[in-house]
Scaffold this motif. Structure first.
Motif, mmCIF file in Angstrom:
data_model
loop_
_atom_site.group_PDB
_atom_site.id
_atom_site.type_symbol
_atom_site.label_atom_id
_atom_site.label_comp_id
_atom_site.label_asym_id
_atom_site.label_seq_id
_atom_site.Cartn_x
_atom_site.Cartn_y
_atom_site.Cartn_z
ATOM 1 N N ASN A 9 0.852 -1.181 0.000
ATOM 2 C CA ASN A 9 0.000 0.000 0.000
ATOM 3 C C ASN A 9 0.894 1.239 0.000
ATOM 4 O O ASN A 9 1.873 1.311 0.730
ATOM 5 C CB ASN A 9 -0.905 -0.017 1.232
ATOM 6 C CG ASN A 9 -1.962 1.056 1.185
ATOM 7 O OD1 ASN A 9 -1.734 2.145 0.687
ATOM 8 N ND2 ASN A 9 -3.122 0.737 1.709
ATOM 9 N N SER A 10 0.552 2.216 -0.787
ATOM 10 C CA SER A 10 1.396 3.410 -0.902
ATOM 11 C C SER A 10 1.482 4.196 0.402
ATOM 12 O O SER A 10 2.410 4.974 0.596
ATOM 13 C CB SER A 10 0.896 4.306 -2.026
ATOM 14 O OG SER A 10 -0.410 4.754 -1.731
ATOM 15 N N GLU A 11 0.522 4.001 1.316
ATOM 16 C CA GLU A 11 0.581 4.710 2.593
ATOM 17 C C GLU A 11 1.820 4.308 3.390
ATOM 18 O O GLU A 11 2.389 5.107 4.125
ATOM 19 C CB GLU A 11 -0.689 4.436 3.412
ATOM 20 C CG GLU A 11 -1.942 5.050 2.812
ATOM 21 C CD GLU A 11 -1.802 6.547 2.590
ATOM 22 O OE1 GLU A 11 -1.380 7.263 3.519
ATOM 23 O OE2 GLU A 11 -2.111 7.005 1.485
ATOM 24 N N GLU A 12 2.263 3.075 3.221
ATOM 25 C CA GLU A 12 3.486 2.631 3.907
ATOM 26 C C GLU A 12 4.705 3.362 3.347
ATOM 27 O O GLU A 12 5.608 3.725 4.071
ATOM 28 C CB GLU A 12 3.646 1.128 3.740
ATOM 29 C CG GLU A 12 2.470 0.362 4.231
ATOM 30 C CD GLU A 12 2.848 -0.708 5.223
ATOM 31 O OE1 GLU A 12 4.045 -0.919 5.436
ATOM 32 O OE2 GLU A 12 1.918 -1.303 5.773
ATOM 33 N N ILE A 16 8.216 7.159 4.104
ATOM 34 C CA ILE A 16 9.639 7.148 3.755
ATOM 35 C C ILE A 16 9.973 8.167 2.679
ATOM 36 O O ILE A 16 10.961 8.895 2.776
ATOM 37 C CB ILE A 16 10.050 5.739 3.266
ATOM 38 C CG1 ILE A 16 9.761 4.708 4.352
ATOM 39 C CG2 ILE A 16 11.512 5.707 2.880
ATOM 40 C CD1 ILE A 16 9.893 3.293 3.881
ATOM 41 N N ILE A 17 9.153 8.225 1.638
ATOM 42 C CA ILE A 17 9.422 9.128 0.513
ATOM 43 C C ILE A 17 8.160 9.901 0.153
ATOM 44 O O ILE A 17 7.052 9.475 0.457
ATOM 45 C CB ILE A 17 9.937 8.368 -0.734
ATOM 46 C CG1 ILE A 17 8.904 7.334 -1.191
ATOM 47 C CG2 ILE A 17 11.267 7.717 -0.487
ATOM 48 C CD1 ILE A 17 9.252 6.644 -2.486
ATOM 49 N N ASP A 18 8.343 11.030 -0.513
ATOM 50 C CA ASP A 18 7.211 11.822 -0.996
ATOM 51 C C ASP A 18 6.655 11.165 -2.256
ATOM 52 O O ASP A 18 7.405 10.880 -3.190
ATOM 53 C CB ASP A 18 7.636 13.248 -1.306
ATOM 54 C CG ASP A 18 8.024 14.007 -0.053
ATOM 55 O OD1 ASP A 18 7.430 13.729 1.002
ATOM 56 O OD2 ASP A 18 8.915 14.875 -0.136
ATOM 57 N N LEU A 19 5.368 10.949 -2.258
ATOM 58 C CA LEU A 19 4.717 10.336 -3.413
ATOM 59 C C LEU A 19 3.824 11.348 -4.115
ATOM 60 O O LEU A 19 3.217 12.195 -3.466
ATOM 61 C CB LEU A 19 3.849 9.154 -2.965
ATOM 62 C CG LEU A 19 4.573 7.943 -2.388
ATOM 63 C CD1 LEU A 19 3.567 6.926 -1.882
ATOM 64 C CD2 LEU A 19 5.467 7.308 -3.418
ATOM 65 N N LYS A 24 -1.142 8.020 -4.262
ATOM 66 C CA LYS A 24 -1.594 7.888 -2.879
ATOM 67 C C LYS A 24 -2.841 7.021 -2.801
ATOM 68 O O LYS A 24 -3.673 7.023 -3.701
ATOM 69 C CB LYS A 24 -1.850 9.266 -2.266
ATOM 70 C CG LYS A 24 -0.568 10.043 -2.056
ATOM 71 C CD LYS A 24 -0.819 11.368 -1.399
ATOM 72 C CE LYS A 24 0.509 12.091 -1.210
ATOM 73 N NZ LYS A 24 0.326 13.408 -0.632
ATOM 74 N N ASN A 25 -2.938 6.263 -1.704
ATOM 75 C CA ASN A 25 -4.073 5.368 -1.435
ATOM 76 C C ASN A 25 -4.266 4.306 -2.511
ATOM 77 O O ASN A 25 -5.382 3.948 -2.857
ATOM 78 C CB ASN A 25 -5.376 6.159 -1.250
ATOM 79 C CG ASN A 25 -5.270 7.135 -0.096
ATOM 80 O OD1 ASN A 25 -4.732 6.804 0.959
ATOM 81 N ND2 ASN A 25 -5.765 8.334 -0.297
#
Length: 79
Positions: A9-12, A16-19, A24-25
């Protein structure tokens, strides 16, 4: 060469890094590869300055300052 591939999941990842907002989500695939800097394949940038020197024509270079005026005169002189 070993690597790691994981779908998460991109929330993890956002911890760590800017997405970007469009990631997102969502579920994303993360691939981790080792970075190996190889100095043999590293390309150096060479300057091209002077590479066309053999083609220069000094007579034409001297005429560049008045080229526009001559062209306009030739084209519109009899208009």
């Amino acid at each position: 060469m070993s690597y790691i591939r994981k779908i998460t999941n991109s929330e993890e990842l956002s911890k760590i890094i800017d997405l970007p907002d469009d990631l997102k989500n969502k579920k994303v695939e993360v691939i981790i590869l080792p970075y190996e800097e190889n100095t043999k394949t590293k390309k150096s940038h060479k300057s091209l300055q002077g590479s066309l020197k053999k083609y220069k024509n000094q007579e034409l270079i001297n005429e560049e300052n008045t080229a526009w005026e001559k062209m306009v005169k030739d084209k519109y002189e009899n208009s």
